[in-house]
Design a protein around this motif. Structure first.
Motif, short mmCIF file in Angstrom:
data_model
loop_
_atom_site.label_atom_id
_atom_site.label_comp_id
_atom_site.label_asym_id
_atom_site.label_seq_id
_atom_site.Cartn_x
_atom_site.Cartn_y
_atom_site.Cartn_z
N VAL A 80 0.86 -1.18 0.00
CA VAL A 80 0.00 0.00 0.00
C VAL A 80 0.89 1.23 0.00
O VAL A 80 1.85 1.30 0.77
N LEU A 81 0.58 2.18 -0.87
CA LEU A 81 1.25 3.47 -0.88
C LEU A 81 0.31 4.45 -0.20
O LEU A 81 -0.79 4.68 -0.69
N GLU A 82 0.76 4.98 0.93
CA GLU A 82 -0.09 5.87 1.72
C GLU A 82 0.71 7.12 2.10
O GLU A 82 1.88 7.03 2.47
N TYR A 83 0.07 8.27 1.99
CA TYR A 83 0.70 9.52 2.39
C TYR A 83 0.62 9.67 3.91
O TYR A 83 -0.39 9.33 4.51
N ASP A 84 1.69 10.20 4.51
CA ASP A 84 1.61 10.53 5.93
C ASP A 84 1.04 11.94 6.08
O ASP A 84 0.67 12.57 5.08
N GLU A 85 0.96 12.44 7.31
CA GLU A 85 0.35 13.74 7.57
C GLU A 85 1.07 14.88 6.85
O GLU A 85 0.49 15.91 6.54
N ASP A 86 2.37 14.70 6.58
CA ASP A 86 3.17 15.75 5.95
C ASP A 86 3.25 15.61 4.44
O ASP A 86 3.93 16.40 3.78
N GLY A 87 2.60 14.59 3.88
CA GLY A 87 2.59 14.42 2.43
C GLY A 87 3.69 13.54 1.88
O GLY A 87 3.89 13.50 0.67
N PHE A 88 4.39 12.83 2.74
CA PHE A 88 5.42 11.90 2.27
C PHE A 88 4.79 10.54 2.03
O PHE A 88 3.97 10.07 2.83
N LEU A 89 5.18 9.89 0.94
CA LEU A 89 4.64 8.57 0.62
C LEU A 89 5.33 7.50 1.45
O LEU A 89 6.55 7.44 1.53
N GLN A 90 4.52 6.65 2.04
CA GLN A 90 5.01 5.49 2.79
C GLN A 90 4.66 4.25 1.97
O GLN A 90 3.53 4.12 1.52
N LEU A 91 5.62 3.37 1.79
CA LEU A 91 5.37 2.10 1.12
C LEU A 91 5.23 1.06 2.21
O LEU A 91 6.21 0.72 2.88
N ILE A 92 4.01 0.59 2.41
CA ILE A 92 3.70 -0.29 3.52
C ILE A 92 3.39 -1.67 2.98
O ILE A 92 2.53 -1.84 2.12
#
Length: 109
Positions: free
Chosen positions: A51-63
């Motif tokens: 899953v590619l999800e943005y964090d609160e600051d707009g950075f993409l996290q690859l989970i």
């Protein structure tokens, strides 16, 4: 587990499905296709989900995650593949972060 408003896309090797959040359907077709290929290739090679999800600051996290019963899933291979994606797709990922910050969070460039 995921913040549905911030999920960009994901793939699931168990259900053989790719998901792109409708919130981001205005991305160019080429970008959407590249995301689909990247996510599906990951799950085909490593298994589990990505899953590619943005964090609160707009950075993409690859989970990435896997079912407990999935004995073929390898966390080390998963981590290596994530790192490879981050290196090879750096420009794409940075552009997607900029897109999110400008068009979703409303930040100035």
């Amino acid at each position: 587990m995921y913040n549905e408003d911030r999920v960009l896309c994901g793939a699931n090797s168990y259900e053989k499905k790719f998901y792109l959040n409708d919130k981001f359907k205005n991305l160019p077709e080429q970008v959407r296709q590249e995301l689909q290929i990247m996510c599906v290739m990951f799950t085909e090679e490593v298994g589990g989900t990505l899953v590619l999800e943005y964090d609160e600051d707009g950075f993409l996290q690859l989970i990435t995650d896997a079912d407990e019963e999935d004995i073929l899933y390898d966390e080390i291979s998963s981590g290596l593949k994530i790192h490879q994606i981050q290196m090879e797709k750096r420009e794409l990922l940075e552009a997607l972060e900029m897109y999110y910050r400008v068009f979703v969070l409303g930040e100035d460039e």
